[in-house]
Enzyme design. Structure first.
Site, PDB file in Angstrom:
ATOM      1  N   ASP A  48     -24.392  35.809  68.013  1.00  0.00           N
ATOM      2  CA  ASP A  48     -22.971  36.168  68.158  1.00  0.00           C
ATOM      3  C   ASP A  48     -22.329  35.393  69.311  1.00  0.00           C
ATOM      4  O   ASP A  48     -23.002  34.608  70.007  1.00  0.00           O
ATOM      5  CB  ASP A  48     -22.824  37.683  68.360  1.00  0.00           C
ATOM      6  CG  ASP A  48     -23.817  38.227  69.388  1.00  0.00           C
ATOM      7  OD1 ASP A  48     -24.068  37.516  70.384  1.00  0.00           O
ATOM      8  OD2 ASP A  48     -24.346  39.330  69.189  1.00  0.00           O
ATOM      9  N   TYR A  93     -18.945  30.107  55.902  1.00  0.00           N
ATOM     10  CA  TYR A  93     -18.123  29.273  55.008  1.00  0.00           C
ATOM     11  C   TYR A  93     -17.504  30.070  53.856  1.00  0.00           C
ATOM     12  O   TYR A  93     -16.982  29.473  52.917  1.00  0.00           O
ATOM     13  CB  TYR A  93     -18.942  28.086  54.491  1.00  0.00           C
ATOM     14  CG  TYR A  93     -19.312  27.130  55.617  1.00  0.00           C
ATOM     15  CD1 TYR A  93     -18.361  26.259  56.168  1.00  0.00           C
ATOM     16  CD2 TYR A  93     -20.589  27.132  56.170  1.00  0.00           C
ATOM     17  CE1 TYR A  93     -18.687  25.415  57.217  1.00  0.00           C
ATOM     18  CE2 TYR A  93     -20.913  26.283  57.233  1.00  0.00           C
ATOM     19  CZ  TYR A  93     -19.970  25.433  57.746  1.00  0.00           C
ATOM     20  OH  TYR A  93     -20.281  24.600  58.783  1.00  0.00           O
ATOM     21  N   TRP A  94     -17.547  31.442  53.923  1.00  0.00           N
ATOM     22  CA  TRP A  94     -16.969  32.278  52.876  1.00  0.00           C
ATOM     23  C   TRP A  94     -15.909  33.199  53.506  1.00  0.00           C
ATOM     24  O   TRP A  94     -16.081  34.407  53.601  1.00  0.00           O
ATOM     25  CB  TRP A  94     -18.040  33.126  52.190  1.00  0.00           C
ATOM     26  CG  TRP A  94     -19.093  32.325  51.459  1.00  0.00           C
ATOM     27  CD1 TRP A  94     -19.081  30.984  51.186  1.00  0.00           C
ATOM     28  CD2 TRP A  94     -20.322  32.827  50.912  1.00  0.00           C
ATOM     29  NE1 TRP A  94     -20.209  30.616  50.504  1.00  0.00           N
ATOM     30  CE2 TRP A  94     -20.995  31.721  50.313  1.00  0.00           C
ATOM     31  CE3 TRP A  94     -20.912  34.090  50.853  1.00  0.00           C
ATOM     32  CZ2 TRP A  94     -22.231  31.860  49.687  1.00  0.00           C
ATOM     33  CZ3 TRP A  94     -22.146  34.218  50.225  1.00  0.00           C
ATOM     34  CH2 TRP A  94     -22.796  33.119  49.637  1.00  0.00           C
ATOM     35  N   ASP A 229     -14.104  21.176  57.175  1.00  0.00           N
ATOM     36  CA  ASP A 229     -15.068  21.287  56.078  1.00  0.00           C
ATOM     37  C   ASP A 229     -14.547  20.613  54.805  1.00  0.00           C
ATOM     38  O   ASP A 229     -13.337  20.529  54.568  1.00  0.00           O
ATOM     39  CB  ASP A 229     -15.271  22.786  55.806  1.00  0.00           C
ATOM     40  CG  ASP A 229     -16.476  23.096  54.941  1.00  0.00           C
ATOM     41  OD1 ASP A 229     -17.586  22.721  55.339  1.00  0.00           O
ATOM     42  OD2 ASP A 229     -16.300  23.715  53.880  1.00  0.00           O
ATOM     43  N   GLU A 258     -15.734  16.552  57.353  1.00  0.00           N
ATOM     44  CA  GLU A 258     -17.045  16.490  56.695  1.00  0.00           C
ATOM     45  C   GLU A 258     -16.854  15.959  55.280  1.00  0.00           C
ATOM     46  O   GLU A 258     -16.486  16.703  54.370  1.00  0.00           O
ATOM     47  CB  GLU A 258     -17.705  17.875  56.669  1.00  0.00           C
ATOM     48  CG  GLU A 258     -19.048  17.881  55.977  1.00  0.00           C
ATOM     49  CD  GLU A 258     -19.081  18.667  54.674  1.00  0.00           C
ATOM     50  OE1 GLU A 258     -20.143  18.691  54.049  1.00  0.00           O
ATOM     51  OE2 GLU A 258     -18.047  19.250  54.270  1.00  0.00           O
TER      52      GLU A 258
HETATM   53  C1  NOJ Z   1     -20.014  22.046  53.999  1.00  0.00           C
HETATM   54  C2  NOJ Z   1     -20.734  22.898  54.958  1.00  0.00           C
HETATM   55  O1  NOJ Z   1     -21.306  22.115  55.951  1.00  0.00           O
HETATM   56  C3  NOJ Z   1     -21.736  23.668  54.160  1.00  0.00           C
HETATM   57  O2  NOJ Z   1     -22.694  24.276  54.957  1.00  0.00           O
HETATM   58  C4  NOJ Z   1     -20.948  24.650  53.319  1.00  0.00           C
HETATM   59  O3  NOJ Z   1     -21.793  25.446  52.541  1.00  0.00           O
HETATM   60  C5  NOJ Z   1     -20.001  23.881  52.402  1.00  0.00           C
HETATM   61  N1  NOJ Z   1     -19.269  22.877  53.100  1.00  0.00           N
HETATM   62  C6  NOJ Z   1     -19.001  24.813  51.751  1.00  0.00           C
HETATM   63  O4  NOJ Z   1     -18.109  25.311  52.716  1.00  0.00           O
HETATM   64 CA    CA Z   2     -25.667  40.444  67.470  1.00  0.00          CA
END
Ligand code: NOJ
Ligand code: CA
Length: 597
Positions: A48, A93-94, A229, A258
């Site tokens: 955290d 990432y969700w 991302d 990325e």
């Molecule tokens: C790239 C991220 O680095 C990865 O870990 C993620 O699952 C996907 N994008 C979707 O957000």
């Molecule tokens: Ca914790």
């Protein structure tokens, strides 16, 4: 401290897997999402923001100047995907609410609504980072929200208020193009769903306004830079608008996108790096390093050098973000690198062009080789904090060197010795030089090795080994097997007086013996006299750069163009109507031009 990001070393943390600063938040809203035994790799393990704060001294000791954290946004709570597998959103990432922080990361429920007060754990973390000269790089996602779980797919809230969802898309924010099936089609990659993630439709104006507004709020909170991302999954025009709006809000903002597997071998990623306003991660260099030093493939350093030799493709090669591994691929040691080879690869990115990014735990040789170390086994819990580990010490030394030597931050790259097993390259900027030598083969002697280091006696930055330079050469270098040598010469250049303007010129293919100057109407630009025009410095076949100080002309308009000077012939003056530029009254500014443009 230099405010040029290229002086810094970035450290990338999957927050959930770093340090548990507060066990009381481990269960989150859905205790099923947490695994105290750290054996279920798809669940939260307890790390955290409090844990980050507790380890900032450790990171400062490592020499880190920027910390990239996986997304902190509030995540979906469910752990069961459409196929019935248990996966928690511990990676971040969700997102379900871009204006809130996930409850696993904070200690008080109050801290989740991060924009409603200014004394949350997030604010405290920022203050502690600032006190140590560390910038927070926030990981942001614009392409998608969340996948199909038991809960609604793509359910999105704004500081707790329901906005839209995939099945009740009252705002019309989602694409409906199904999964990405054809990876060769740009349209499918941009409009389709990556791993079933509800995919935003950037054509909708209200979505764009929203996603820009949210990110500006995070910048106002004190976030210093952004890791963006999935940039390959949205069109270039979207990113251009998004970046330019964010930069209007925060001039000089650093962003890295990325583009998965991007780099010199992927033309679309190069076009993105050159046209979006963001730089990208250098996956091409990562692959070459993996092949040379982890998999020990035959081409070795020849493959590594091929990547640097392609630097002319980029407008700003020294801004690429370099790395040896990350959370989307097996760690370096899981693909065959010994501890020593990992040290070699890390040393190489620390002194090569680009901004190095160290994946958490690398300095402790952290890796788990289950299933070849593939995701999620590349995200183990950090288990050691040894500030005497050889790699921790090496990164600390090289991070300091990077801060002290502008040749490493912004200089040219010149190979000095190249075989598949042995690589010597030099970085240079003005009088500053860094010579690095790597040998992955058997012990050997090489030489003479040409160098721009002034004649004298040098101590290797890593080992203290002494090496003599004479007549512009190292006469003979005895290299052990898996050896690394780093020699450095840095002079402190006086800062340019007044407003500092960095001129960056792309698109002139320079020949040996040519120099480039910026000439203009201002006295600081030679008042159109080529002989008095300030010179730029060579960086790559496509890039010249230099800083010019403006005192008399600060706060006014200047006109300028570029001129190529040579000793053995007349100058070539750029055929271009002179550009006009406003020079701010103080501080620093940057111009980016193309020859003839
Ligand atoms: C790239 C991220 O680095 C990865 O870990 C993620 O699952 C996907 N994008 C979707 O957000
Ligand atoms: Ca914790």
């Amino acid at each position: 401290m230099s405010d040029d990001i290229r002086a810094q070393t970035i450290y990338f943390i999957v927050t959930d897997r770093f340090h548990d600063g507060d066990p009381s938040n481990d269960g989150g809203r859905n205790p099923e999402s947490y695994d105290a035994t750290h054996t279920n790799w798809g669940k939260y393990w307890g790390g955290d923001l409090g844990g980050i704060v507790a380890k900032l001294d450790y990171l400062q000791g490592l020499g880190v100047g920027a910390v990239w954290l996986t997304p902190v946004f509030d995540q979906v709570d469910d752990t069961t995907d459409a196929e019935g597998r248990g996966h928690a959103a511990y990676h971040g990432y969700w997102a379900k609410d871009f204006r809130r922080i996930d409850e696993h990361l904070v200690s008080s429920p109050r801290d989740i609504a991060v924009f409603r007060s200014s004394d949350t754990v997030f604010d405290r973390m920022l203050a502690e980072m600032r006190a140590r000269g560390i910038t927070l790089v926030l990981d942001v996602v614009c392409n998608h929200s969340s996948p199909e779980l038991r809960q609604q797919k793509g359910a999105l809230y704004d500081d707790g208020q329901f906005l839209t969802s995939y099945d009740d898309d009252r705002l019309g924010w989602y694409h409906r193009a199904g999964s990405i099936t054809d990876w060769r089609s740009e349209r499918v990659v941009q409009q389709g769903e990556l791993c079933g993630l509800a995919d935003f439709d950037e054509n909708v104006h209200s979505f764009r306004s929203y996603i820009k507004g949210v990110m500006k709020d995070w910048l106002d909170k004190g976030v210093g830079a952004l890791r963006v991302d999935t940039v390959k999954h949205m069109p270039l025009w979207f990113w251009q608008e998004w970046v330019s709006d964010l930069r209007a809000h925060r001039p000089g903002l650093f962003l890295v996108g990325e583009w998965f597997q991007g780099g010199c071998y992927d033309a679309a990623s190069v076009a993105f790096a050159n046209g979006s306003g963001m730089t990208i991660f250098d996956f091409a260099l990562q692959r070459a390093l993996e092949e040379a030093l982890a998999r020990s493939l035959y081409d070795g350093f020849l493959a590594v050098d091929r990547v640097f030799a392609a630097d002319g493709l980029f407008r700003r090669p020294t801004h690429l973000v370099t790395f040896v591994d990350n959370h989307d691929m097996p760690r370096f040691q899981s693909v065959g690198a010994t501890a020593r080879r990992l040290e070699m690869a890390v040393a190489l990115v620390m002194v090569a062009r680009g901004i190095p990014c160290i994946y958490y735990g690398t300095e402790q040789y952290l890796h788990d080789d289950t299933n070849g170390g593939a995701d999620p086994y590349n995200r183990p819990m950090m288990d050691r904090w040894d500030t005497q580990s050889p790699l921790y010490c090496a990164v600390a030394r090289l991070a300091r060197l990077r801060r002290d030597n502008p040749a490493i931050q912004r200089g040219y790259h010149q190979p000095r010795w190249l075989t598949s097993d042995t690589y010597a390259f030099e970085r240079g900027w003005g009088a500053c030089v860094c010579l690095a030598v790597f040998n992955r083969g058997a012990a050997r002697s090489i030489g003479p090795v040409r160098t721009a280091l002034p004649d004298g006696d040098y101590a290797c930055v890593l080992t203290g080994r002494r090496i003599a330079v004479s007549g512009g050469h190292v006469a003979k270098l005895d290299l052990a097997s898996d050896d690394v040598l780093v020699l450095s010469h840095a002079v402190v250049e006086p800062p340019v007086p007044g407003t500092s303007v960095t001129f960056q010129l792309n698109g002139y293919a320079t020949q040996p013996g040519e120099r480039i100057a910026v000439v203009g109407d201002a006295p600081e630009l030679g008042a159109w006299d080529f002989a008095k025009a300030p010179l730029l410095r060579y960086v790559s076949p496509n890039l010249w750069e230099g800083d010019v100080g403006f005192e008399r002309s600060a706060g006014g308009l200047v006109r300028y163009r570029f001129v190529v000077l040579r000793d053995d012939g007349p100058p070539t003056v750029e055929t271009a109507y002179p550009r006009r530029a406003y020079v701010p009254p103080s501080g620093a500014d940057r111009r980016s031009d193309r020859w003839g443009g």
